[in-house]
Design a protein around this motif. Sequence first.
Motif, PDB file in Angstrom:
ATOM      1  N   PHE A  57      35.687  -2.638   5.061  1.00  0.00           N
ATOM      2  CA  PHE A  57      36.399  -3.125   3.699  1.00  0.00           C
ATOM      3  C   PHE A  57      37.216  -1.981   3.000  1.00  0.00           C
ATOM      4  N   GLN A  58      36.496  -0.825   2.914  1.00  0.00           N
ATOM      5  CA  GLN A  58      36.716   0.380   2.153  1.00  0.00           C
ATOM      6  C   GLN A  58      38.006   1.026   2.961  1.00  0.00           C
ATOM      7  N   GLY A  59      37.972   0.984   4.405  1.00  0.00           N
ATOM      8  CA  GLY A  59      39.171   1.187   5.080  1.00  0.00           C
ATOM      9  C   GLY A  59      40.440   0.730   4.804  1.00  0.00           C
ATOM     10  N   GLN A  60      40.058  -0.775   4.509  1.00  0.00           N
ATOM     11  CA  GLN A  60      41.526  -1.591   4.330  1.00  0.00           C
ATOM     12  C   GLN A  60      41.770  -1.276   2.953  1.00  0.00           C
ATOM     13  N   ALA A  61      41.113  -1.153   1.928  1.00  0.00           N
ATOM     14  CA  ALA A  61      41.376  -0.715   0.639  1.00  0.00           C
ATOM     15  C   ALA A  61      42.003   0.700   0.642  1.00  0.00           C
ATOM     16  N   GLU A  62      41.618   1.719   1.583  1.00  0.00           N
ATOM     17  CA  GLU A  62      42.431   2.897   1.499  1.00  0.00           C
ATOM     18  C   GLU A  62      43.979   2.795   1.936  1.00  0.00           C
ATOM     19  N   ARG A  63      44.027   2.058   3.016  1.00  0.00           N
ATOM     20  CA  ARG A  63      45.374   1.791   3.621  1.00  0.00           C
ATOM     21  C   ARG A  63      46.243   0.908   2.834  1.00  0.00           C
ATOM     22  N   LYS A  64      45.777  -0.114   2.172  1.00  0.00           N
ATOM     23  CA  LYS A  64      46.389  -0.918   1.331  1.00  0.00           C
ATOM     24  C   LYS A  64      45.948  -1.080  -0.237  1.00  0.00           C
ATOM     25  N   PRO A  65      46.180  -0.112  -0.912  1.00  0.00           N
ATOM     26  CA  PRO A  65      45.796   0.235  -2.223  1.00  0.00           C
ATOM     27  C   PRO A  65      45.926  -1.035  -3.178  1.00  0.00           C
TER      28      PRO A  65
END
Length: 89
Positions: A57-65
């Motif tokens: 989830f954190q990885g997705q948040a970083e890729r798609k702010p």
Amino acid sequence: MRDDVAPEADVESRLLQVGTSADVSGAGLEDFDASFRDALVAAYPRRGFAKSFVHLFQGQAERKPGCAAAELVAGGWSDRAMSNPLDQG
């Protein structure tokens, strides 16, 4: 990751929402009997689910702010997910 779904509007979506919320962040677990929760975790061990899910989830948040995941992470969702009672046993 949408607003609450009323059971009378779409019962399948409501069941998915309730189950997913309990599974991922522990939201609504108090609505389930403790013996059911214990039997569920015994039958389906978590095996690091919270840590792995939060990491993804954190990885997705970083890729798609600007995405919903980023909003949840910024709001402290990761801490709630990591403290899910299902993962504490």
